[in-house]
Design a protein around this motif. Structure first.
Motif, PDB file in Angstrom:
ATOM      1  N   GLY A  41      64.191  13.892  24.638  1.00 54.57           N
ATOM      2  CA  GLY A  41      64.188  13.110  25.868  1.00 54.57           C
ATOM      3  C   GLY A  41      64.870  13.888  26.979  1.00 54.57           C
ATOM      4  N   PRO A  42      64.737  13.441  28.210  1.00 53.85           N
ATOM      5  CA  PRO A  42      65.311  14.168  29.345  1.00 53.85           C
ATOM      6  C   PRO A  42      66.832  14.049  29.395  1.00 53.85           C
ATOM      7  CG  PRO A  42      64.425  12.061  30.070  1.00 53.85           C
ATOM      8  CD  PRO A  42      64.038  12.210  28.629  1.00 53.85           C
ATOM      9  N   ASN A  43      67.466  15.019  30.058  1.00 48.99           N
ATOM     10  CA  ASN A  43      68.894  14.939  30.341  1.00 48.99           C
ATOM     11  C   ASN A  43      69.158  13.684  31.185  1.00 48.99           C
ATOM     12  OD1 ASN A  43      70.887  15.882  32.866  1.00 48.99           O
ATOM     13  ND2 ASN A  43      71.714  16.260  30.833  1.00 48.99           N
TER      14      ASN A  43
ATOM     15  N   ASP B 267      73.539  11.411  35.780  1.00 54.39           N
ATOM     16  CA  ASP B 267      73.275  10.758  37.062  1.00 54.39           C
ATOM     17  C   ASP B 267      71.927  10.028  37.101  1.00 54.39           C
ATOM     18  OD1 ASP B 267      74.309  10.038  39.463  1.00 54.39           O
ATOM     19  OD2 ASP B 267      74.035  11.973  40.452  1.00 54.39           O
ATOM     20  N   VAL B 268      71.574   9.401  35.999  1.00 54.69           N
ATOM     21  CA  VAL B 268      70.255   8.768  35.938  1.00 54.69           C
ATOM     22  C   VAL B 268      70.221   7.438  36.699  1.00 54.69           C
ATOM     23  CG1 VAL B 268      70.554   7.466  33.759  1.00 54.69           C
ATOM     24  CG2 VAL B 268      68.292   8.312  34.402  1.00 54.69           C
ATOM     25  N   VAL B 269      71.365   6.761  36.777  1.00 53.03           N
ATOM     26  CA  VAL B 269      71.391   5.467  37.493  1.00 53.03           C
ATOM     27  C   VAL B 269      71.108   5.703  38.982  1.00 53.03           C
ATOM     28  CG1 VAL B 269      72.831   3.502  38.189  1.00 53.03           C
ATOM     29  CG2 VAL B 269      73.004   4.416  35.872  1.00 53.03           C
TER      30      VAL B 269
ATOM     31  N   GLY C  75      61.547  19.663  34.768  1.00 46.10           N
ATOM     32  CA  GLY C  75      61.350  20.372  33.507  1.00 46.10           C
ATOM     33  C   GLY C  75      61.082  19.479  32.318  1.00 46.10           C
ATOM     34  N   PHE C  76      60.878  18.206  32.537  1.00 47.36           N
ATOM     35  CA  PHE C  76      60.563  17.332  31.407  1.00 47.36           C
ATOM     36  C   PHE C  76      59.187  16.715  31.611  1.00 47.36           C
ATOM     37  CE2 PHE C  76      60.469  13.518  28.811  1.00 47.36           C
ATOM     38  CZ  PHE C  76      61.009  13.963  27.617  1.00 47.36           C
ATOM     39  N   ARG C  77      58.398  16.746  30.537  1.00 51.03           N
ATOM     40  CA  ARG C  77      57.048  16.157  30.625  1.00 51.03           C
ATOM     41  C   ARG C  77      57.107  14.685  30.254  1.00 51.03           C
ATOM     42  NH1 ARG C  77      52.049  19.237  29.941  1.00 51.03           N
ATOM     43  NH2 ARG C  77      51.459  17.319  28.862  1.00 51.03           N
ATOM     44  N   PHE C  78      57.179  13.861  31.272  1.00 50.32           N
ATOM     45  CA  PHE C  78      57.245  12.414  31.034  1.00 50.32           C
ATOM     46  C   PHE C  78      55.860  11.864  30.713  1.00 50.32           C
ATOM     47  CE2 PHE C  78      61.109  13.106  33.453  1.00 50.32           C
ATOM     48  CZ  PHE C  78      62.014  12.238  32.849  1.00 50.32           C
ATOM     49  N   SER C  79      55.870  10.717  30.055  1.00 49.43           N
ATOM     50  CA  SER C  79      54.603  10.028  29.772  1.00 49.43           C
ATOM     51  C   SER C  79      54.051   9.457  31.077  1.00 49.43           C
ATOM     52  CB  SER C  79      54.848   8.871  28.807  1.00 49.43           C
ATOM     53  OG  SER C  79      55.652   7.884  29.432  1.00 49.43           O
TER      54      SER C  79
ATOM     55  N   ALA D  26      63.206   3.707  41.564  1.00 49.90           N
ATOM     56  CA  ALA D  26      64.435   4.255  41.002  1.00 49.90           C
ATOM     57  C   ALA D  26      64.886   3.432  39.798  1.00 49.90           C
ATOM     58  CB  ALA D  26      65.519   4.265  42.065  1.00 49.90           C
ATOM     59  N   TRP D  27      65.787   4.033  39.032  1.00 48.67           N
ATOM     60  CA  TRP D  27      66.372   3.304  37.895  1.00 48.67           C
ATOM     61  C   TRP D  27      67.440   2.354  38.400  1.00 48.67           C
ATOM     62  CZ3 TRP D  27      64.128   2.400  33.652  1.00 48.67           C
ATOM     63  CH2 TRP D  27      63.366   3.359  32.999  1.00 48.67           C
ATOM     64  N   THR D  28      67.058   1.109  38.623  1.00 50.30           N
ATOM     65  CA  THR D  28      68.033   0.080  38.980  1.00 50.30           C
ATOM     66  C   THR D  28      68.711  -0.399  37.698  1.00 50.30           C
ATOM     67  OG1 THR D  28      66.397  -1.649  38.686  1.00 50.30           O
ATOM     68  CG2 THR D  28      66.589  -0.712  40.893  1.00 50.30           C
TER      69      THR D  28
ATOM     70  N   TYR E  60      64.289  -1.655  30.213  1.00 51.00           N
ATOM     71  CA  TYR E  60      63.794  -0.507  29.435  1.00 51.00           C
ATOM     72  C   TYR E  60      64.557  -0.398  28.113  1.00 51.00           C
ATOM     73  CZ  TYR E  60      62.054   4.281  28.600  1.00 51.00           C
ATOM     74  OH  TYR E  60      61.443   5.400  28.085  1.00 51.00           O
ATOM     75  N   LEU E  61      65.869  -0.552  28.185  1.00 52.77           N
ATOM     76  CA  LEU E  61      66.668  -0.378  26.967  1.00 52.77           C
ATOM     77  C   LEU E  61      66.564  -1.572  26.025  1.00 52.77           C
ATOM     78  CD1 LEU E  61      69.831   1.399  28.414  1.00 52.77           C
ATOM     79  CD2 LEU E  61      67.859   2.420  27.261  1.00 52.77           C
ATOM     80  N   THR E  62      66.114  -2.703  26.534  1.00 52.49           N
ATOM     81  CA  THR E  62      65.897  -3.856  25.649  1.00 52.49           C
ATOM     82  C   THR E  62      64.798  -3.519  24.661  1.00 52.49           C
ATOM     83  OG1 THR E  62      66.489  -5.375  27.407  1.00 52.49           O
ATOM     84  CG2 THR E  62      65.297  -6.305  25.542  1.00 52.49           C
TER      85      THR E  62
ATOM     86  N   LYS F 277      57.085   7.607  25.795  1.00 52.11           N
ATOM     87  CA  LYS F 277      57.315   8.573  24.714  1.00 52.11           C
ATOM     88  C   LYS F 277      58.645   8.327  24.028  1.00 52.11           C
ATOM     89  CE  LYS F 277      56.869  12.721  26.588  1.00 52.11           C
ATOM     90  NZ  LYS F 277      56.572  14.133  26.856  1.00 52.11           N
ATOM     91  N   MET F 278      59.457   7.448  24.588  1.00 48.20           N
ATOM     92  CA  MET F 278      60.771   7.196  23.992  1.00 48.20           C
ATOM     93  C   MET F 278      60.606   6.296  22.771  1.00 48.20           C
ATOM     94  SD  MET F 278      64.320   6.146  25.661  1.00 48.20           S
ATOM     95  CE  MET F 278      65.164   4.610  25.392  1.00 48.20           C
ATOM     96  N   SER F 279      60.622   6.923  21.587  1.00 48.48           N
ATOM     97  CA  SER F 279      60.459   6.110  20.380  1.00 48.48           C
ATOM     98  C   SER F 279      61.816   5.620  19.916  1.00 48.48           C
ATOM     99  CB  SER F 279      59.727   6.874  19.280  1.00 48.48           C
ATOM    100  OG  SER F 279      60.152   8.210  19.260  1.00 48.48           O
TER     101      SER F 279
ATOM    102  N   ASN G 158      77.196  -2.212  28.112  1.00 48.52           N
ATOM    103  CA  ASN G 158      78.131  -1.111  27.842  1.00 48.52           C
ATOM    104  C   ASN G 158      77.451   0.240  28.044  1.00 48.52           C
ATOM    105  OD1 ASN G 158      80.133  -2.930  27.166  1.00 48.52           O
ATOM    106  ND2 ASN G 158      79.787  -2.786  24.968  1.00 48.52           N
ATOM    107  N   VAL G 159      76.269   0.393  27.474  1.00 49.35           N
ATOM    108  CA  VAL G 159      75.558   1.673  27.565  1.00 49.35           C
ATOM    109  C   VAL G 159      75.207   1.985  29.027  1.00 49.35           C
ATOM    110  CG1 VAL G 159      73.386   2.858  27.012  1.00 49.35           C
ATOM    111  CG2 VAL G 159      74.672   1.710  25.207  1.00 49.35           C
ATOM    112  N   ILE G 160      74.774   0.963  29.756  1.00 51.42           N
ATOM    113  CA  ILE G 160      74.398   1.184  31.154  1.00 51.42           C
ATOM    114  C   ILE G 160      75.630   1.573  31.981  1.00 51.42           C
ATOM    115  CG2 ILE G 160      73.528   0.050  33.243  1.00 51.42           C
ATOM    116  CD1 ILE G 160      71.633  -1.549  31.352  1.00 51.42           C
TER     117      ILE G 160
ATOM    118  N   TYR H 271      78.135   3.130  30.801  1.00 51.82           N
ATOM    119  CA  TYR H 271      78.396   4.511  30.404  1.00 51.82           C
ATOM    120  C   TYR H 271      77.474   5.466  31.172  1.00 51.82           C
ATOM    121  CZ  TYR H 271      78.252   8.752  27.577  1.00 51.82           C
ATOM    122  OH  TYR H 271      78.250  10.069  27.179  1.00 51.82           O
ATOM    123  N   LEU H 272      76.183   5.121  31.247  1.00 52.00           N
ATOM    124  CA  LEU H 272      75.237   5.961  31.992  1.00 52.00           C
ATOM    125  C   LEU H 272      75.697   6.095  33.450  1.00 52.00           C
ATOM    126  CD1 LEU H 272      71.731   4.689  30.732  1.00 52.00           C
ATOM    127  CD2 LEU H 272      72.892   6.830  30.113  1.00 52.00           C
ATOM    128  N   ARG H 273      76.188   4.999  34.004  1.00 55.95           N
ATOM    129  CA  ARG H 273      76.660   5.002  35.394  1.00 55.95           C
ATOM    130  C   ARG H 273      77.827   5.974  35.564  1.00 55.95           C
ATOM    131  NH1 ARG H 273      81.004   2.181  37.635  1.00 55.95           N
ATOM    132  NH2 ARG H 273      80.850   1.865  39.895  1.00 55.95           N
TER     133      ARG H 273
END
Ligand code: HEC
Length: 174
Positions: A94-96, A99-101, A110-114, A123-125, A132-134, A144-146, A158-160, A162-164
């Motif tokens: 998966g992509p790096n 700063d995804v939020v 450099g990443f081939r997204f689906s 944007a990723w709100t 998406y994470l649900t 492609k995220m299996s 919590n994860v979001i 952390y991403l922030r």
């Protein structure tokens, strides 16, 4: 009192006819009730589909306020097999995710997204990340995220969070 056979036969006939008549009325009434109930049951999903049921991510904003980025970092072990988190880190399966939020979806160089994720746009709100994470496959069918998804809203918060935190200037909380 004693009845003669014809009298008893006559009475039995009257009672039988009466039972059939009453039975018919009750039967009709029941069928009628059934129909009304069936109509009510079938109406419900339609009503529900009109309401924005999916777009109600159990108050991620409220959950973020009490979430823990540290707990999210531990949860993120599930994601590490595929994602790096450092600034300028490599794309793996998966992509790096530095700063995804707030970043445009499916835009990491450099990443081939689906096509599925590219097609979502925007944007990723916080809300979109929550959806998406649900269940990635529900949010972007064909992604492609299996990864099955994080069922618990508190885990996602919590994860979001952390991403922030993976940013030089974390985005404001909602
Ligand atoms: C099995 C590998 C795998 C796992 C595990 C995984 N991901 Fe992914 N992830 C991917 C892939 C592949 C993509 C690209 C999806 C696409 O193009 O459809 C992706 C995309 C993403 C994106 C979108 C990135 C962007 O730039 O648009 C986010 C956010 C994300 N993953 C977060 C997570 C989190 C958080 C977890 C853990 C809870 C996780 N992923 C677990 C493989 C994985």
């Amino acid at each position: 009192m004693k009845f003669t056979f014809p009298q008893m036969f006559g009475a039995a006939l009257v009672i039988t006819l009466w039972l059939i008549w009453v039975g018919n009325i009750i039967g009709n009434a029941l069928v009628h009730v059934d129909e009304v109930e069936v109509a009510a049951v079938t109406a419900e999903p339609n009503e529900a589909s009109k309401a924005p049921a999916k777009a109600a991510p159990a108050g991620i904003a409220a959950l973020l306020a009490s979430a823990s980025a540290e707990a999210g970092g531990k949860q993120f072990k599930k994601c590490k097999a595929c994602h790096t988190t450092n600034q300028g880190g490599k794309n793996r399966v998966g992509p790096n995710l530095w700063d995804v939020v707030g970043q445009a979806k499916a835009a990491r160089p450099g990443f081939r997204f689906s096509d599925a994720l590219k097609g979502k746009g925007g944007a990723w709100t916080y809300d979109d990340l929550d959806l998406y994470l649900t269940k990635p496959k529900d949010f972007a069918p064909g992604t492609k995220m299996s990864f099955a998804g994080l069922k618990k809203a508190a885990d996602r918060a919590n994860v979001i969070l952390y991403l922030r935190s993976l940013s030089e200037s974390p985005k404001p909380l909602p």
